[in-house]
Design a protein around this motif. Structure first.
Motif, PDB file in Angstrom:
ATOM      1  N   ARG A  15      18.554  10.736  54.614  1.00 55.15           N
ATOM      2  CA  ARG A  15      18.014  11.910  53.962  1.00 55.15           C
ATOM      3  C   ARG A  15      17.328  11.454  52.504  1.00 55.15           C
ATOM      4  N   ALA A  16      18.137  11.950  51.643  1.00 52.89           N
ATOM      5  CA  ALA A  16      18.294  11.903  50.923  1.00 52.89           C
ATOM      6  C   ALA A  16      17.949  10.800  49.609  1.00 52.89           C
ATOM      7  N   VAL A  20      14.629   9.731  46.935  1.00 56.95           N
ATOM      8  CA  VAL A  20      14.504   9.714  46.187  1.00 56.95           C
ATOM      9  C   VAL A  20      14.041   8.125  45.802  1.00 56.95           C
ATOM     10  N   ALA A  21      14.114   7.067  46.825  1.00 57.73           N
ATOM     11  CA  ALA A  21      12.798   5.813  46.740  1.00 57.73           C
ATOM     12  C   ALA A  21      12.001   5.954  46.698  1.00 57.73           C
ATOM     13  N   ILE A  38      25.165   5.023  45.544  1.00 55.45           N
ATOM     14  CA  ILE A  38      26.134   5.423  44.585  1.00 55.45           C
ATOM     15  C   ILE A  38      26.211   6.618  44.552  1.00 55.45           C
ATOM     16  N   ALA A  39      25.581   6.826  43.115  1.00 55.75           N
ATOM     17  CA  ALA A  39      24.991   7.815  42.046  1.00 55.75           C
ATOM     18  C   ALA A  39      24.227   9.115  42.850  1.00 55.75           C
ATOM     19  N   ILE A  40      23.218   8.732  43.794  1.00 54.50           N
ATOM     20  CA  ILE A  40      23.530   9.922  45.365  1.00 54.50           C
ATOM     21  C   ILE A  40      24.943  10.581  45.982  1.00 54.50           C
ATOM     22  N   ALA A  41      25.135   9.755  46.440  1.00 61.70           N
ATOM     23  CA  ALA A  41      26.453   9.830  47.076  1.00 61.70           C
ATOM     24  C   ALA A  41      27.571  10.557  46.367  1.00 61.70           C
ATOM     25  N   SER A  42      27.230  10.647  45.361  1.00 65.72           N
ATOM     26  CA  SER A  42      28.780  11.136  44.054  1.00 65.72           C
ATOM     27  C   SER A  42      28.658  12.484  44.211  1.00 65.72           C
ATOM     28  N   VAL A  62      10.448  17.649  52.677  1.00 68.24           N
ATOM     29  CA  VAL A  62       9.324  16.999  51.801  1.00 68.24           C
ATOM     30  C   VAL A  62       9.269  17.018  50.742  1.00 68.24           C
ATOM     31  N   GLY A  63      11.080  17.531  49.885  1.00 68.66           N
ATOM     32  CA  GLY A  63      11.343  16.879  48.707  1.00 68.66           C
ATOM     33  C   GLY A  63      12.840  17.685  47.908  1.00 68.66           C
ATOM     34  N   TYR A  64      12.484  17.351  46.970  1.00 68.38           N
ATOM     35  CA  TYR A  64      14.430  17.062  46.090  1.00 68.38           C
ATOM     36  C   TYR A  64      14.104  17.690  44.926  1.00 68.38           C
TER      37      TYR A  64
END
Length: 146
Positions: A15-16, A20-21, A38-42, A62-64
């Motif tokens: 989802r993240a 972000v994409a 990798i940045a998201i996973a960390s 609907v966002g982040y």
């Protein structure tokens, strides 16, 4: 629709990444997808000094918001950097970004964060930051990528 914030977990990674994409596609930012993932996973795993919050319903955010943390002597302790804030285009204009950012500011303040820094959005959407009393710094930040 509520702008409820929920800290993302490792099982929210797909989802993240999709959110972000979508954000990066919209603003024309094209980081290397592998580096981005990798940045998201960390962030999701707690390895990075920051947090990734999903906005909206758990099953269909609907966002982040993405924040990282640092330390400032001048500001008296821990500071946060709002890295990214994104709301999907179909649900914009309903106050969700304001509600989410207000909730984040309250939560960070309760945990001892002394200041939150944010860069002006590339789309020029500074009214949100003006409403929430963000102030322009004297000098722009300088960055060197490593």
């Amino acid at each position: 629709m509520s702008a409820t914030l929920r800290i993302a977990r490792p099982d929210d990674e797909s989802r993240a990444i999709r959110l972000v994409a979508a954000c990066h596609d919209e603003i024309g930012h094209a980081p290397d997808p592998q580096d981005r993932d990798i940045a998201i996973a960390s962030l999701l795993s707690g390895e990075a000094p920051g947090a990734f919050y999903l906005i909206g319903p758990p099953s269909s955010p609907v966002g982040y918001l993405s924040v990282s943390f640092g330390h400032s002597i001048a500001q008296g302790g821990t500071v946060a950097y709002l890295d990214e804030l994104y709301i999907r285009p179909p649900v914009r204009g309903r106050g969700m970004a304001t509600e989410a950012l207000m909730a984040l500011l309250k939560m960070l303040s309760q945990h001892g964060v002394r200041a939150v820094h944010a860069s002006a959005p590339p789309s020029g959407g500074t009214r949100l930051f003006d409403r929430l009393r963000f102030k322009a710094e004297e000098a722009p930040a300088l960055t060197r990528l490593l």
